[in-house]
Design an enzyme around this catalytic site. Structure first.
Site, short mmCIF file in Angstrom:
data_model
loop_
_atom_site.label_atom_id
_atom_site.label_comp_id
_atom_site.label_asym_id
_atom_site.label_seq_id
_atom_site.Cartn_x
_atom_site.Cartn_y
_atom_site.Cartn_z
N TYR A 123 46.61 -5.94 6.96
CA TYR A 123 45.96 -5.17 8.01
C TYR A 123 45.77 -5.94 9.32
O TYR A 123 45.04 -5.50 10.20
CB TYR A 123 44.60 -4.64 7.53
CG TYR A 123 44.69 -3.50 6.53
CD1 TYR A 123 45.91 -3.07 6.02
CD2 TYR A 123 43.54 -2.85 6.10
CE1 TYR A 123 45.98 -2.04 5.10
CE2 TYR A 123 43.60 -1.81 5.18
CZ TYR A 123 44.83 -1.41 4.68
OH TYR A 123 44.88 -0.38 3.77
N LYS A 175 48.88 -9.71 -6.47
CA LYS A 175 50.26 -9.37 -6.81
C LYS A 175 51.12 -10.62 -6.66
O LYS A 175 52.19 -10.59 -6.04
CB LYS A 175 50.74 -8.22 -5.91
CG LYS A 175 52.00 -7.55 -6.37
CD LYS A 175 51.83 -6.67 -7.60
CE LYS A 175 53.15 -6.09 -8.05
NZ LYS A 175 53.04 -5.30 -9.30
N ASP A 209 48.05 -3.79 -9.94
CA ASP A 209 48.35 -2.45 -10.48
C ASP A 209 47.73 -2.26 -11.87
O ASP A 209 47.18 -1.20 -12.18
CB ASP A 209 49.86 -2.15 -10.47
CG ASP A 209 50.72 -3.33 -10.87
OD1 ASP A 209 50.19 -4.46 -10.91
OD2 ASP A 209 51.91 -3.15 -11.14
N ASP A 233 40.90 -2.00 0.07
CA ASP A 233 40.74 -0.70 0.71
C ASP A 233 41.01 0.40 -0.33
O ASP A 233 40.23 1.34 -0.50
CB ASP A 233 41.73 -0.60 1.88
CG ASP A 233 41.55 0.67 2.69
OD1 ASP A 233 40.50 1.34 2.53
OD2 ASP A 233 42.46 0.98 3.47
MG MG Z 1 39.35 2.86 3.35
#
Ligand code: MG
Ligand code: NAI
Length: 338
Positions: A123, A175, A209, A233
């Protein structure tokens, strides 16, 4: 005199849920004084600036802020104020508890906390198009940035949070099997930090995952979770879904010198001014704020009263399956304060 905090009531339903929250704070015995400031549309009206300097100064001075939802107008110039405040004060830890509050959900007794890295990862916004064969947008590239500094401080925050709040385990979700450099660094740093807490806080790492699936299948196996920005998020919303949705979810954004506590929902323009908004999300964020500044007693009182009020459909607001308005619900919470 109590601790002075900056209060930004916000837009839409913001003022309604904020005044309900301040009422609950007062009745719960929170030792606070309020420095009220504007931002968002209200800031634009009063100061012609969605994030006025006076508001920033107030947060700088007080170090702690309670913020209602802010409207981000679509199609006009200004960027998300929430993101701007996080950037300005380097609020690197996003803390999202998922606590069962309402009966009849998917699970009973869920009590998890997700600590999301709030400043780097995918991000950071380092993105561009790549032109090929006359197509200027033949491809696009986003860069994931993980720094040792950023990884270390978020994992340390998670462990310190676990220790301060009497929690037993930190799960680092990643990951690193695919993204060996970025996620690998995050995991390596996490393992190093974990060593410092050996014998105090349990540590495990899991692939992101698989963590998502395990959260849905058996959330009780987790306690505190820590992860990179985008993973956090996504999973923080998943976890809110485990305990009844975003409407009740609180959040804290924590930095070294400042912190901001906010409702997770938006300004709900569709119901603004109607007296039907649910103030729980902001009130629970205020309880997190109290914990953060060392006022755990009123914080617990607020959480217990909200949980009790949500037990019976009659005292719930419409969004939570009831018929009560904001005032009626708030009165019920006040009556349930012990
Ligand atoms: Mg969010
Ligand atoms: P929203 O969360 O405001 O509303 C989604 C739906 O949930 C609406 O039907 C609304 O009535 C309902 N809802 C939300 N909070 C509620 C509450 N406390 N009680 C009862 N019902 C509630 O999301 P939406 O409509 O996508 O966004 C509206 C505005 O809020 C936009 O300008 C958006 O940018 C902003 N926003 C701000 C956030 C923040 O300040 N942290 C977060 C999300 C959106």
């Amino acid at each position: 005199m109590g601790k002075t905090i900056t209060v930004i009531p916000g837009d839409g339903i913001g003022p309604e849920v904020t005044s309900a929250t301040l009422e609950i704070l007062g009745a719960a015995g929170a030792d606070l004084d309020y420095d009220e400031q504007v931002a968002g549309l209200a800031g634009l009206e009063v100061h012609k600036n969605p994030l006025p300097e006076t508001t920033l100064e107030s947060i700088r001075r007080n170090g702690v802020c309670l913020k209602g939802p802010l409207t981000t107008p679509v199609g006009t110039g200004f960027r998300s104020i929430n993101v701007a405040i996080r950037k300005e004060f380097d609020l690197y830890a996003n803390v999202r508890p998922a606590l069962s509050m309402i009966p009849g959900g998917r699970y009973e007794d869920v009590d998890l906390v997700l600590i999301r890295e709030n400043t780097e990862g995918l991000y950071v916004g380092v993105e561009h198009y790549i032109g090929l064969g006359g197509d200027p947008r033949a491809a696009a590239e986003s860069v994931m940035i993980i720094t040792r500094f950023g990884a270390e401080r978020i994992v340390r925050y998670a462990f310190d949070y676990a220790r301060t709040n009497g929690r037993k385990k930190v799960t680092l979700a990643h990951k690193a099997n695919i993204l060996k450099y970025t996620q690998g660094l995050f995991l390596d740093v996490g393992r190093e930090v974990a060593k410092e807490y050996e014998g105090q806080i349990e540590f495990e790492d899991r692939i992101i995952d698989a963590t998502a699936m395990q959260l849905v299948v058996d959330p009780h196996q987790f306690d505190v979770l820590v992860m990179e920005n985008m993973f956090g998020d996504i999973l923080s919303d998943l976890m809110a879904g485990l305990v009844g949705g975003l409407g009740l979810a609180p959040a804290g954004n924590i930095g070294k010198d400042a912190s901001m506590f906010e409702a997770v929902h938006g300004s709900a323009p569709d119901i603004a001014g109607q007296g039907v908004a649910n103030p729980s999300s902001l009130a629970l964020s205020a309880a997190m704020l109290l914990d953060h500044i060392g006022q755990a007693e009123p914080a617990t009182r607020i959480r217990n009263a909200i949980r009790k009020t949500l037990q019976t459909p009659e005292t719930r607001t419409r969004d939570a399956g009831g018929t009560a308005g904001t005032a009626e619900y708030t009165r019920a919470v006040l009556a349930n304060l012990e």
